[in-house]
Design an enzyme around this catalytic site. Structure first.
Site, short mmCIF file in Angstrom:
data_model
loop_
_atom_site.label_atom_id
_atom_site.label_comp_id
_atom_site.label_asym_id
_atom_site.label_seq_id
_atom_site.Cartn_x
_atom_site.Cartn_y
_atom_site.Cartn_z
N CYS A 1 -3.01 6.60 1.26
CA CYS A 1 -3.66 7.41 0.22
C CYS A 1 -4.70 8.39 0.76
O CYS A 1 -4.78 9.53 0.30
CB CYS A 1 -4.27 6.52 -0.85
SG CYS A 1 -5.68 5.52 -0.29
N HIS B 1 -8.99 3.25 -2.61
CA HIS B 1 -7.87 4.10 -3.00
C HIS B 1 -8.39 5.49 -3.35
O HIS B 1 -9.48 5.64 -3.91
CB HIS B 1 -7.11 3.52 -4.20
CG HIS B 1 -5.89 4.32 -4.55
ND1 HIS B 1 -4.90 4.59 -3.63
CD2 HIS B 1 -5.52 4.94 -5.71
CE1 HIS B 1 -3.97 5.34 -4.21
NE2 HIS B 1 -4.33 5.56 -5.46
N ASP C 1 -1.29 11.30 -8.21
CA ASP C 1 -1.38 10.37 -7.10
C ASP C 1 -0.05 10.38 -6.35
O ASP C 1 1.00 10.14 -6.96
CB ASP C 1 -1.68 8.96 -7.64
CG ASP C 1 -1.98 7.93 -6.56
OD1 ASP C 1 -1.73 8.20 -5.38
OD2 ASP C 1 -2.45 6.83 -6.92
#
Length: 277
Positions: free
Chosen positions: A71, A110, A125
Site C-alpha cells: 500500500c 495502511h 485504494d
C-alpha cells in the site's frame, strides 16, 4: 508534491495513449485497470530488503523493474498519477482490522486516498492485497456499493470510517480510517513498521494478489487461491520454489528480482509449509 518522472509509461501500462480527463468514469477505469495490472506483492519484505517509498524509488521498482508493491508504494504511485491528471486527491492512512474485531486499534499501517469530484467524496485504494476494492467508493453513504467485483460498504461512527466487504452472506471489516491530514513522516513511520518490525505480517512472509475480471488471485506463502465471483474457489499448495517463481511471474505478472537468496528463501517457505501440515 513530487511529480512522476514516467507518467507516460505509467498511463501506457494502464491502457492509455494520452492523459484521460479527471472524471468519475476515468477514476473507476483507472482503479480497476490498476488492480488488474500491478500486483500487490511483498517480495522485498520476504527477503528483508529495504522498501523505500519516495516516488522515484517506487517508479523504478514498479514501472521500470516490473515489480509490484504494497500500500505505501502502490497508493503513493496512484495518488501521484491522480494529482497529475488533475484530480482533487490526497492521501489518508488507516488501521487494518481484517481477521479481528472491527473496533481494534492496530496502528496506522495502511495507506489509501481521498478524491473529491464535483463535491462528492470518494475513497480509492489499489493496495489492499487480495481484498482490495476494484472501484472507488462514495465516502458519505452507508449504502451497499457495487464494484467491479464484490459489494462493499462504509460505515461512520462520528469519528472513523470502517470499510466492509461481503463474503458470501457475511460482512467482514477490512480496515478503519479517518480523514486526518498526513505528513510524509506519517507514511514513513507506518512503512518502517510494516517493512522491518518483527511483529509485522509482512517481514519474512510472501503475500501477493492481483485481480482480473470476475477473479482474484492470491498467494500467502505457499498457499495459492483463485477466487471467482461465479464459481467455487480453487485452492492449492505450491510444492517447489520453481513452481512459486513461475506462478509469481505468469499469474501475478511480477518480474522477479535478481536476488541471490530468492530461490533459497522461496524453497524455505515451501519446506516450512510441508513441515507444518
Amino acid at each position: 508534491m513530487p511529480r512522476l518522472t514516467h507518467s507516460q509509461l505509467y498511463l501506457q501500462r494502464l491502457g492509455y495513449d494520452s492523459p484521460p480527463p479527471p472524471t468519475l468514469q476515468t477514476l473507476q477505469a483507472l482503479q480497476l485497470r490498476h488492480v488488474c495490472t500491478f500486483a500487490f506483492e511483498s517480495l522485498s519484505t520476504l527477503l528483508r530488503a529495504a522498501v523505500p517509498i519516495d516516488l522515484p524509488s517506487i517508479e523504478q521498482k514498479v514501472l521500470l523493474e516490473g515489480r509490484g508493491g504494497y500500500c505505501f508504494e502502490l497508493n503513493h504511485l496512484f495518488l501521484a498519477l491522480l494529482q497529475e491528471l488533475g484530480f482533487d486527491a490526497r492521501g489518508l492512512t488507516g488501521w487494518v482490522v481484517m481477521g479481528g474485531p472491527p473496533d481494534a486499534r492496530t496502528g496506522r499501517t495502511h495507506r489509501l486516498s481521498l478524491v473529491t469530484l464535483d463535491g462528492v467524496r470518494y475513497v480509492t485504494d489499489v493496495g489492499f492485497g487480495g481484498m482490495v476494492p476494484s472501484s472507488p467508493l462514495q465516502l458519505d453513504t452507508e449504502a451497499v456499493q457495487a464494484t467491479a467485483h464484490e459489494p462493499y460498504r462504509l460505515t461512520f461512527n462520528g469519528a472513523d470510517y470502517t470499510l466492509w466487504t461481503q463474503v458470501g452472506e457475511e460482512w467482514r471489516g477490512l480496515y478503519v480510517f479517518d480523514l486526518q491530514v498526513q505528513a510524509d513522516m506519517d507514511y514513513l513511520i507506518g512503512n518502517w513498521y510494516v517493512s522491518t518490525h518483527p511483529a509485522s505480517v509482512f517481514v519474512g512472509q510472501l503475500k501477493a494478489a492481483r485481480l482480473a475480471p470476475g477473479k482474484r488471485y492470491t498467494l500467502n506463502n505457499a498457499n495459492y487461491a483463485l477466487h471467482s465471483l461465479d464459481q467455487p474457489s480453487e485452492k492449492r499448495v505450491i510444492e517447489s520454489a520453481d513452481e512459486l517463481m513461475r506462478l509469481l511471474h505468469e499469474t501475478f505478472g511480477i518480474r522477479l528480482p535478481a536476488h541471490p537468496q530468492l530461490r533459497e528463501t522461496l524453497a524455505g517457505l515451501v519446506l516450512a509449509h510441508s513441515q507444518a501440515s
